[in-house]
Design an enzyme around this catalytic site. Structure first.
Site, PDB file in Angstrom:
ATOM      1  N   ARG A 200      -1.960   9.832  10.919  1.00 38.30           N
ATOM      2  CA  ARG A 200      -2.750   8.624  11.142  1.00 38.30           C
ATOM      3  C   ARG A 200      -3.902   8.935  12.087  1.00 38.30           C
ATOM      4  O   ARG A 200      -3.712   9.572  13.122  1.00 38.30           O
ATOM      5  CB  ARG A 200      -1.858   7.530  11.724  1.00 38.30           C
ATOM      6  CG  ARG A 200      -2.509   6.156  11.793  1.00 38.30           C
ATOM      7  CD  ARG A 200      -1.470   5.119  12.123  1.00 38.30           C
ATOM      8  NE  ARG A 200      -2.036   3.798  12.267  1.00 38.30           N
ATOM      9  CZ  ARG A 200      -1.310   2.712  12.525  1.00 38.30           C
ATOM     10  NH1 ARG A 200       0.003   2.814  12.665  1.00 38.30           N
ATOM     11  NH2 ARG A 200      -1.887   1.529  12.643  1.00 38.30           N
TER      12      ARG A 200
ATOM     13  N   ARG B 261      -3.177   9.358  16.533  1.00 36.48           N
ATOM     14  CA  ARG B 261      -2.510   8.184  17.107  1.00 36.48           C
ATOM     15  C   ARG B 261      -2.104   8.412  18.559  1.00 36.48           C
ATOM     16  O   ARG B 261      -1.836   7.466  19.285  1.00 36.48           O
ATOM     17  CB  ARG B 261      -1.301   7.777  16.259  1.00 36.48           C
ATOM     18  CG  ARG B 261      -0.217   8.830  16.155  1.00 36.48           C
ATOM     19  CD  ARG B 261       0.925   8.342  15.279  1.00 36.48           C
ATOM     20  NE  ARG B 261       1.670   7.259  15.917  1.00 36.48           N
ATOM     21  CZ  ARG B 261       2.557   6.496  15.291  1.00 36.48           C
ATOM     22  NH1 ARG B 261       2.784   6.675  14.005  1.00 36.48           N
ATOM     23  NH2 ARG B 261       3.210   5.555  15.934  1.00 36.48           N
TER      24      ARG B 261
ATOM     25  N   LYS C 180       7.362  -0.906   6.804  1.00 36.91           N
ATOM     26  CA  LYS C 180       7.391   0.324   6.013  1.00 36.91           C
ATOM     27  C   LYS C 180       8.700   0.376   5.242  1.00 36.91           C
ATOM     28  O   LYS C 180       9.755   0.005   5.756  1.00 36.91           O
ATOM     29  CB  LYS C 180       7.226   1.557   6.908  1.00 36.91           C
ATOM     30  CG  LYS C 180       8.214   1.645   8.058  1.00 36.91           C
ATOM     31  CD  LYS C 180       7.864   2.791   9.004  1.00 36.91           C
ATOM     32  CE  LYS C 180       8.789   2.795  10.222  1.00 36.91           C
ATOM     33  NZ  LYS C 180       8.424   3.811  11.216  1.00 36.91           N
TER      34      LYS C 180
ATOM     35  N   LYS D 133       2.325   4.496   1.280  1.00 32.84           N
ATOM     36  CA  LYS D 133       2.494   5.097   2.615  1.00 32.84           C
ATOM     37  C   LYS D 133       2.316   6.601   2.473  1.00 32.84           C
ATOM     38  O   LYS D 133       3.204   7.300   1.996  1.00 32.84           O
ATOM     39  CB  LYS D 133       3.864   4.768   3.201  1.00 32.84           C
ATOM     40  CG  LYS D 133       4.008   5.236   4.655  1.00 32.84           C
ATOM     41  CD  LYS D 133       5.362   4.888   5.225  1.00 32.84           C
ATOM     42  CE  LYS D 133       5.424   5.157   6.726  1.00 32.84           C
ATOM     43  NZ  LYS D 133       4.835   6.418   7.165  1.00 32.84           N
TER      44      LYS D 133
ATOM     45  N   GLU E  15       0.831  -1.198   0.000  1.00 31.77           N
ATOM     46  CA  GLU E  15       0.000   0.000   0.000  1.00 31.77           C
ATOM     47  C   GLU E  15       0.866   1.248   0.000  1.00 31.77           C
ATOM     48  O   GLU E  15       1.972   1.242   0.556  1.00 31.77           O
ATOM     49  CB  GLU E  15      -0.904   0.029   1.248  1.00 31.77           C
ATOM     50  CG  GLU E  15      -1.861  -1.135   1.330  1.00 31.77           C
ATOM     51  CD  GLU E  15      -2.696  -1.123   2.604  1.00 31.77           C
ATOM     52  OE1 GLU E  15      -3.636  -1.922   2.681  1.00 31.77           O
ATOM     53  OE2 GLU E  15      -2.406  -0.311   3.508  1.00 31.77           O
TER      54      GLU E  15
END
Length: 559
Positions: free
Chosen positions: A255, A270, A423, A250, A248
């Protein structure tokens, strides 16, 4: 329960260095707690005033606390400041000044109760509007007026979230398991899903393991996000997730967790900050585009430049999120899109134990995408490193950070950083470090904190280990802004050196990592430079020494 009993426990914990002994002491104390306050006591022991899901805070910094102490003890501001500089701790400062106070006949002699302290802290957190500072001061002074010197030490430290007992959430988790004879794993899971250590303690005491098994996700009770480890490239990332995974984009945004209880929609960062008021466009779009009554969704809020289609700088997005007034005006200036990538709860069903492929399918079922408002994060499922690399390069061309590679069979583990989600970014990794100290400048920089001491967590996330200082590459304007930010976080001062409450996270880049006895980690960052202040991260989200060691090994291999 008398607060003096809790203060005695705090003092004993402060004197004990052994983690095992701390756990045993806390377990014994929790067993003796009355049922009606065991939740509060568990939170207080973990250096928390409110549960992790509750975004409230007291809003009292060290500057305001100095004024509170001065007024409550009949001292001058300069007396408080001088004693604080000598003792390096506002809790000890309050304790010492109360010992000297001679006006005991004027004080309320009723003993402080734990429940009263919790109620007063709640009142302080709820104070807002005109005159809020004075009202917060009055409430805090009311506690100190009835406090014995030792109680004052810990009341002040609690209000500043700086207990100094060496106790973390994981310590209290183990103590709860030991105190009530329940499984440590069940305690950890219940805490992960509720984000409420007090609730876990109360349920463990009253309902045991059966009650802990019943604790699950609930809308409007945000949880800690699942965290990703870094991989050097997409090939390595795919190998880590079993050869085939979801790749996906990034996104370069913030977030967020989006909650609905069937009546209202709320948005949390977050760090569990409620930013619903700042993002009415996201709230409206979610109400229109999500076909479910109750849900918990995760995604990225991204500020997009409508002319280029590329993301705006992260700081512009933060400006939008932190805005408290003129929301409609800034909404037009900085439009925000919501890109969703996970589904944790839908209409009474928790999905945290469901494989990611199924969570993504449920997300696709309930979300009707609307361009420029609510979309699903772009995803490709592949076992081909070349296809994954193409996605990676396209993400960079779009102005984003790189890609995420996810294990299709992974469940969702709140607050855990693991290899089920990786990531991949294009440059030498940066480090997210907790700022734990600083040095006042000299000459032209007098009055400014000119350099900042950086730290990462040890393997158990129990202690912070120093890795270096950053000061170069910051102009006077930046230093003025940072000094203003950190002045209220000073908890210790000795000459030009200061120690901060560990609250702010710096993202730093550097040229190299070397082994060095100068810092407690055994490593030193060479030529570190501040990339940005990570307002979206809490201290608990900072990197660990394991990441420092890994980067060091990679640098060694390159040399």
């Amino acid at each position: 329960m008398y607060y003096s009993s809790l203060a005695e426990a705090f003092e004993r914990l402060e004197r004990i260095s052994s983690r095992k002994a701390k756990i045993s002491l806390i377990a014994q104390f929790l067993r003796q707690c009355p049922e009606d306050v065991v939740d509060t006591v568990a939170l207080f022991l973990a250096n928390q005033v409110f549960p992790g899901w509750d975004p409230r805070d007291l809003g009292i910094g060290s500057k305001l606390m100095r004024k509170v102490i001065a007024t409550a003890t009949g001292s001058t501001d300069s007396e408080v400041t001088e004693l604080f500089k000598r003792l390096g701790d506002l809790g000890l400062t309050a304790e010492e000044l109360l010992k000297r106070r001679k006006t005991s006949t004027l004080l309320d002699s009723r003993p402080l109760m734990v429940g009263e302290v919790r109620e007063t802290f709640e009142k302080i957190a709820e104070v807002e509007g005109e005159g809020a500072v004075k009202r917060k001061m009055r409430l805090m002074m009311g506690l100190l007026a009835r406090a014995k010197p030792k109680e004052a030490r810990y009341l002040v430290r609690q209000a500043l979230s700086e207990l100094r007992t060496g106790v973390r959430e994981s310590t209290v988790e183990e103590a709860i398991a030991q105190a009530f004879g329940v499984s440590r794993k069940l305690v950890e899971r219940a805490h992960m899903l509720s984000n409420d250590l007090g609730l876990v303690a109360k349920v463990a005491m009253t309902k045991g393991e059966e009650g802990l098994r019943e604790i699950d996700l609930r809308p409007m009770r945000p949880i800690k996000p699942m965290l990703a480890q870094a991989a050097r490239n997409v090939k390595e990332a795919l190998a880590e997730v079993g050869g085939k995974g979801a790749v996906e984009i990034k996104l370069d945004g913030a977030r967020v967790q989006v909650h609905s209880d069937g009546e209202e929609v709320r948005v949390y960062t977050r760090r569990i900050e409620d930013v619903t008021h700042a993002l009415p466009d996201i709230v409206e779009a979610v109400k229109d585009c999500v076909d479910a009554d109750e849900f918990i969704l995760e995604g990225e809020a991204v500020a997009i430049n409508p002319e280029t289609g590329k993301p705006r700088p992260f700081q512009e997005l933060l400006h939008r999120i932190k805005r408290k007034y003129d929301i409609e005006e800034v909404r037009k200036e900085i439009p925000v899109e919501l890109h969703l990538f996970d589904c944790l709860y839908v209409d009474g069903e928790s999905l945290v134990d469901t494989p990611f492929r199924e969570r993504r399918r449920r997300l696709e079922e309930i979300v009707r995408e609307r361009e420029g408002e609510v979309m699903l994060v772009e995803q490709v499922i592949t076992d081909d490193p070349k296809e994954a690399a193409e996605m990676f390069h396209r993400a960079l061309e779009m102005g984003h950070e790189g890609v995420m590679v996810k294990d299709l069979d992974a469940n969702y583990t709140p607050g855990v950083r693991g290899k089920k989600m990786l990531k991949v970014k294009p440059v030498l990794e940066t480090l997210d470090c907790v700022v734990i100290g600083g040095i006042w400048g000299k000459g032209k920089r007098k009055g400014l904190i000119g350099s900042y001491l950086l730290a990462v967590w040890d393997e158990n996330k129990e202690n912070l280990l120093e890795v270096g200082k950053v000061g170069t590459g910051m102009d006077d304007e930046t230093l003025e802004r940072l000094t203003k930010m950190f002045e209220d976080l000073i908890v210790e001062e000795s000459g030009r050196e200061v120690r901060f409450k560990p609250e702010v996270v710096f993202e730093v880049e550097f040229e190299d990592i070397q082994k060095s006895p100068k810092y407690s980690s055994g490593f030193a960052l060479r030529f570190p430079r501040l990339v940005r202040v990570r307002d979206d991260l809490g201290p608990e989200d900072a990197d660990t020494i394991e990441k420092v060691r890994r980067i060091y090994e990679e640098v060694l291999q390159k040399h």
